[in-house]
Scaffold this motif. Structure first.
Motif, mmCIF file in Angstrom:
data_model
loop_
_atom_site.group_PDB
_atom_site.id
_atom_site.type_symbol
_atom_site.label_atom_id
_atom_site.label_comp_id
_atom_site.label_asym_id
_atom_site.label_seq_id
_atom_site.Cartn_x
_atom_site.Cartn_y
_atom_site.Cartn_z
ATOM 1 N N THR A 19 0.849 -1.197 0.000
ATOM 2 C CA THR A 19 0.000 0.000 0.000
ATOM 3 C C THR A 19 0.887 1.251 0.000
ATOM 4 O OG1 THR A 19 -0.070 0.038 2.409
ATOM 5 C CG2 THR A 19 -1.856 -1.132 1.301
ATOM 6 N N LEU A 20 0.302 2.357 -0.421
ATOM 7 C CA LEU A 20 1.070 3.608 -0.442
ATOM 8 C C LEU A 20 1.482 4.023 0.965
ATOM 9 C CD1 LEU A 20 1.395 5.831 -2.975
ATOM 10 C CD2 LEU A 20 0.392 7.201 -1.156
ATOM 11 N N ALA A 21 0.577 3.815 1.925
ATOM 12 C CA ALA A 21 0.916 4.182 3.308
ATOM 13 C C ALA A 21 2.135 3.393 3.787
ATOM 14 C CB ALA A 21 -0.283 3.940 4.224
ATOM 15 N N ALA A 22 2.192 2.107 3.446
ATOM 16 C CA ALA A 22 3.326 1.283 3.889
ATOM 17 C C ALA A 22 4.623 1.778 3.243
ATOM 18 C CB ALA A 22 3.083 -0.179 3.532
ATOM 19 N N ARG A 23 4.526 2.237 2.002
ATOM 20 C CA ARG A 23 5.737 2.684 1.295
ATOM 21 C C ARG A 23 6.182 4.065 1.749
ATOM 22 N NH1 ARG A 23 4.231 2.853 -4.188
ATOM 23 N NH2 ARG A 23 2.284 1.759 -3.874
ATOM 24 N N LYS A 24 5.208 4.922 2.097
ATOM 25 C CA LYS A 24 5.553 6.328 2.327
ATOM 26 C C LYS A 24 5.523 6.780 3.780
ATOM 27 C CE LYS A 24 5.319 8.607 -1.911
ATOM 28 N NZ LYS A 24 4.358 9.237 -2.782
ATOM 29 N N PHE A 25 4.636 6.186 4.596
ATOM 30 C CA PHE A 25 4.468 6.717 5.951
ATOM 31 C C PHE A 25 4.888 5.682 6.990
ATOM 32 C CE2 PHE A 25 0.417 8.194 3.649
ATOM 33 C CZ PHE A 25 1.052 9.275 3.059
ATOM 34 N N PRO A 26 5.752 6.069 7.923
ATOM 35 C CA PRO A 26 6.129 5.113 8.972
ATOM 36 C C PRO A 26 4.944 4.841 9.905
ATOM 37 C CG PRO A 26 7.056 7.290 9.426
ATOM 38 C CD PRO A 26 6.409 7.376 8.077
#
Ligand code: 5AD
Ligand code: SF4
Length: 441
Positions: free
Chosen positions: A343-350
């Motif tokens: 997911t984008l959150a997993a790639r971008k947000f800790p």
């Protein structure tokens, strides 16, 4: 190993209603291919788990189940184990490479028609087999689900999702969005009525983006509502970003479309909503709720909430609390953020909100919701409601039947003289946060 003569299959389902529906499709596909479904893994040649990967605990449940199954596999019952559904696509590499898991075949959500082949090829070769291809076209409209009892029939009207909420794995596991033709949905509803069903629930990851043959979701709902004999229509889930106002009007105009909406809010702070890619604001959500309640009298509204999304501050969480306090949902499913691969959150947000804080937040929201649900349910005391009876006893009380009112709230009534599938009028006498009690009037 050769293919056994009588092929028996056993299937367990995890996750959402879409998965329940998919399992019904799998039953039809394998039954046509000569399989007989059995009720225990120990008497099956093939054991399948239709899996979910929306949160990590769903994943873990399946891993544990696979290990238990492996242990119960004996030389007398050497069943093959298959993984279907969302986990299949999402963790394909691990499933295929982790030898300790001993998975024999894997099929993603768009590959169920290939299951008979996958299984028999595996029996012949003794090798792992898999098909995880996601399709832009597969809607299974030519497969009629094998439904087992119950008073509600699920119907998937679309598959996949193009929304890409940053926390959500579904677009990755179920692929691009595609809608089923309205004619095929209506034909299925007609057939269901002939079989005795009076309630259907239309399913899609975002029903508002349904579109086929110049028909939008409201158009489809209207056609379904026109089918003679259909008494209750529900749907799940819409997205607040593109909820059409004419759909509210249609719901108000049609008696057989239930006055109930599951409206996933996810968070009450605009910065968090933006990071989630939800594309609406708190203010727009308030407007939508106000308009929905104005248009549809006695509307029941439920929601989904995620606490502890990356970088969510205390003050931002308080805004979610405030929205829930102000909107007063009838009930809410509240989850701790769970980081999902791809997911984008997993790639971008800790994933930086500590577990203890997520727990604190979920407890607070659950406590609040309990009070609100009780208040909303107590307000129904004294009403005479139409209850669709689902079961003639509860786990705790063999004298009480359970059913649901039009708003989808569980109602208990004395079971004397009741029948599963009938509609009965009940006067509501008691309320708890989760259930109403009534007497048949
Ligand atoms: N973490 C926690 N909850 C999630 N949901 C979806 N993805 C996640 C995630 N990564 C919740 C959303 C959605 C519901 C079906 O599951 O609230 O609406
Ligand atoms: Fe359903 Fe989503 Fe779980 Fe897949 S990941 S089974 S779509 S809840």
């Amino acid at each position: 190993m050769s293919i056994p003569k009588t092929k028996t299959a056993y299937l367990e389902t995890y996750g959402c209603q879409m998965n329940e529906y998919d399992s019904e499709l799998v039953k039809t596909i394998l039954t046509k291919a000569g399989y007989e479904f059995v009720l225990s893994p120990n008497t099956a040649d093939v054991v399948m788990l239709n899996t979910c990967s929306v949160r990590d605990n769903a994943n873990r449940k399946v891993y544990n189940r696979v290990h238990t199954l492996r242990q119960s596999r004996t030389t007398e019952a050497p069943f093959k184990v298959g993984i279907l559904g969302c986990m299949a696509t999402n963790i394909r590499k691990d499933l295929l490479e982790d030898r300790s898991l001993k998975i024999d075949f894997i099929a993603g959500p768009d590959s169920y028609k290939k299951l008979p082949d996958l299984i028999s090829t595996g029996f012949e070769s003794g090798e792992k087999t898999f098909n995880l291809t996601l399709s832009e076209f597969e809607t299974y409209s030519d497969v009629y689900p094998t439904r087992e009892g119950g008073v509600n029939a699920w119907i998937a009207i679309m598959r996949g999702c193009n929304n890409y909420c940053t926390f959500c794995v579904v677009p990755h596991t179920r692929g691009r969005e595609r809608s089923r033709e309205p004619e095929s949905v209506v034909d299925e509803v007609k057939r269901l009525v002939d079989e005795g069903f009076t309630q259907v629930t239309l399913l899609g990851q975002n029903v508002n983006s349904y579109h086929a043959n110049d028909t939008d979701f409201a158009g489809l709902l209207e056609k379904v509502s026109d089918v003679p004999g259909i008494k209750r229509i529900r749907y799940t889930s819409p997205h607040p970003k593109d909820f059409p106002r004419h759909l509210l009007q249609l719901m108000a105009d049609r008696d057989n479309i239930c006055n109930q909406i599951h409206m996933p809010l996810q968070a009450g702070n605009n910065r968090v909503l933006e990071m989630m890619n939800r594309t609406y604001t708190k203010e727009e959500f308030y407007d939508l709720v106000a308009e929905a309640r104005e248009t549809i009298p006695n509307l029941k509204m439920t929601t989904d909430i995620i606490v502890g999304f990356p970088t969510e501050t205390d003050a931002e969480f308080e805004e979610t609390f405030e929205v829930m306090e102000r909107v007063e949902f009838d009930s809410a499913y509240i989850f701790k953020y769970s980081e999902r691969k791809n997911t984008l959150a997993a790639r971008k947000f800790p994933d930086d909100v500590p577990e203890a804080m997520k727990t604190e937040r979920i407890v607070r929201l659950n406590d609040l919701q309990k009070i609100v649900s009780l208040k909303r349910n107590q307000a129904q005391i004294g009403e005479v409601q139409d209850i669709l009876i689902e079961s003639l006893s509860t786990k705790r009380d063999t004298n009480m039947a359970t059913g649901r009112n039009a708003g989808n709230v569980l109602v208990l009534v004395p079971n004397e003289g009741r029948r599963v599938g009938e509609y009965t009028n009940a006067t509501i006498t008691e309320a708890t946060p989760n259930v109403l009690r009534g007497i048949v009037s």
